[in-house]
Design a protein around this motif. Structure first.
Motif, short mmCIF file in Angstrom:
data_model
loop_
_atom_site.label_atom_id
_atom_site.label_comp_id
_atom_site.label_asym_id
_atom_site.label_seq_id
_atom_site.Cartn_x
_atom_site.Cartn_y
_atom_site.Cartn_z
N ASP A 70 1.08 -1.20 0.12
CA ASP A 70 0.07 -0.01 -0.06
C ASP A 70 0.94 1.12 0.23
N LEU A 71 0.90 2.00 -1.16
CA LEU A 71 1.76 2.94 -1.29
C LEU A 71 1.16 4.27 -1.31
N HIS A 72 -0.12 4.33 -1.25
CA HIS A 72 -1.10 5.74 -1.21
C HIS A 72 -1.94 6.09 -0.31
N SER A 73 -2.19 5.14 0.79
CA SER A 73 -2.75 5.61 1.95
C SER A 73 -1.80 6.25 3.10
N SER A 74 -2.47 7.20 3.85
CA SER A 74 -1.61 7.79 4.83
C SER A 74 -0.98 6.89 5.74
N ALA A 75 -1.41 5.65 6.12
CA ALA A 75 -0.98 4.67 6.76
C ALA A 75 -0.35 3.67 5.96
N ARG A 76 0.63 3.84 5.34
CA ARG A 76 1.33 2.97 4.38
C ARG A 76 1.77 1.43 5.05
N SER A 77 1.36 0.50 4.46
CA SER A 77 1.69 -0.92 4.96
C SER A 77 2.09 -1.83 3.63
N SER A 78 2.66 -2.75 4.06
CA SER A 78 3.03 -4.09 3.20
C SER A 78 3.08 -5.26 3.93
N GLY A 79 3.05 -6.31 3.13
CA GLY A 79 3.05 -7.54 3.79
C GLY A 79 2.87 -8.86 2.97
N ARG A 80 2.67 -10.18 3.55
CA ARG A 80 2.17 -11.39 2.87
C ARG A 80 1.33 -11.99 3.75
N PHE A 81 0.21 -12.67 3.14
CA PHE A 81 -0.74 -13.54 3.76
C PHE A 81 -0.72 -14.73 3.32
N THR A 82 -0.66 -16.11 3.78
CA THR A 82 -0.68 -17.30 3.22
C THR A 82 -1.87 -17.89 4.06
N VAL A 83 -2.88 -18.62 3.52
CA VAL A 83 -4.05 -19.26 4.09
C VAL A 83 -3.86 -20.82 3.61
#
Length: 425
Positions: A70-83
């Protein structure tokens, strides 16, 4: 009296049946559970739990991975989910005919390993990543339970297209039974309509509709699924199957968040002894007369000639391609295959001209390029062939020899070959 088209095959299904029996027969909950289990073919509820638990042990685990950045929101975040998703058959067997059988909700994924699906590119946010995870996981469970595949038979695709716009529909996907060839539409609007909605339209088209007690695929828990088909038997079968998917089969809650740069290595990947490939990275720089552009994590870059074509050549070839793409099969011989190839050339050249001449594309110039005002097509196959040859000659003069130019010319020549075949018949 409670009657069943298809007996439940899961504990959740037996519990739902028991509630109906309890209401109708005025018996205790325990007695209703035993009665529901007997209707499902077991001795009693305890026997059903033991038998179904043993069957679940023989399931196969599939893994679904989505990355987000996420490069555009004020609270930028990144990561990975695996289910994890538990299936009756190995994932590689379920998708033996390719990702395409999963329809729209698996097309962005790749089979990273025999037991592991991975989204090709990053999701744009954590919420988007969760929706991709749910859509892929629920689609695998849907395929696993029903045996349906994404609609691909020409007759089925055409039958659905001939219906036109289904009233009050949204997020429509098409499916078919590979054994019988019968087709089914899954409609998933956000709002549940009143009972009997689009009844007249369904009768006019000879279709049946049910709303199963099932989360659906598009946005589980928010959209409302409806099954539509000309085959009542198929609808009843699919309804029973999707309602029989146990609640415990669905990945629930927010998965554990892993670091964006982490890698999930599945058991099948480890067993193969083959190193897990890193995700595709965008290219940069120059190579044999071409320069890279575009691309993203998980998406390959494209290439264009380093030396651009003069703008006046673009304004020469642009209207010709625009006219070619507006030519009909009947008059000019432009079939769907020919159109597809020429339209890809047109689209790619439009990308190139904006990169080659970023400061020179005024509204007036743009109108003379590849997507100008409405225009009539060519009137004969002979005129179409001459126009294609003109496009080829302009590109040969306008661009220096390099792989992107060669690929462009190959599409143009292939379109000409298809057209000549049609003309010679």
């Amino acid at each position: 009296m409670v009657t069943l088209a298809t007996p439940p095959s899961t504990i959740d299904g037996i519990k739902r049946l028991a509630k109906s029996i309890k209401r109708e027969s005025c018996i205790t909950h325990h007695q209703a559970l035993d009665e529901a289990a007997r209707k499902a073919g077991f001795q009693n509820f305890v026997h059903a739990k033991r038998t179904i638990a043993k069957a679940r042990v023989q399931s196969f685990t599939a893994y679904v991975t989505v990355y987000w950045n996420d490069l555009h929101s004020s609270a930028r975040s990144s990561g990975r989910f695996t289910v994890e998703v538990h299936l009756k058959h190995p994932l590689s067997e379920l998708l033996a005919d390719g990702i395409k059988i999963g329809g729209a909700y698996l097309r962005r994924f790749k089979l990273e390993a025999p037991d592991h699906l991975e989204l090709r590119m990053d999701a744009v946010s954590q919420n988007s990543a969760m929706q991709y995870l749910d859509q892929a996981s629920f689609t695998l469970l849907f395929l696993n339970a029903t045996g349906l595949v994404g609609a691909c038979r020409k007759a089925n695709v055409e039958a659905a297209e001939n219906l036109g716009r289904v009233p009050e529909s949204d997020h429509m996907t098409g499916w078919e039974d590979p054994q019988t060839g019968n087709w089914l539409l899954l409609d998933e609007p956000y709002n549940s309509s009143v009972p009997g909605f689009r009844k007249e339209w369904l009768q006019e088209h000879g279709l049946y509709q049910v709303a199963p007690n099932w989360p659906g695929l598009y946005y589980p828990g928010y959209a409302v699924p409806y099954l539509i088909s000309p085959s009542q038997a198929l609808i009843e079968k699919v309804q029973a199957m999707v309602e029989g998917i146990p609640d415990s089969a669905y990945p629930m809650g927010l998965p554990q968040k892993m670091e964006y740069d982490s890698k999930f290595v599945s058991p099948a990947r480890i067993a193969s002894g083959k190193t897990r490939r890193s995700r595709t990275l965008p290219s940069s720089g120059f190579r044999n007369g071409a320069v890279a552009y575009g691309g993203a994590r998980g998406v390959r870059s494209q290439w264009r000639p380093v030396r651009g074509m003069p703008l006046e050549m673009h304004t020469t070839v642009g209207p010709i391609l625009h006219k070619l793409c507006n030519s009909s099969v009947r008059a000019a011989g432009v079939t769907a295959r020919v159109y597809e190839k020429l339209n890809k050339v047109r689209s790619r050249l439009e990308d190139w001209v904006f990169m080659e001449h970023p400061d020179d594309i005024t509204a007036e110039v743009e109108a003379k390029l590849y997507y100008g005002p409405g225009i009539d097509g060519f009137t004969t196959p002979q005129d179409t062939l001459k126009a294609i040859e003109t496009v080829r000659n302009v590109l040969l003069k306008g661009y220096e020899d390099c792989k992107p130019r060669a690929q462009m010319l190959a599409k143009i020549e292939s379109a000409a070959v298809d057209l000549r075949k049609k003309v010679s018949r």
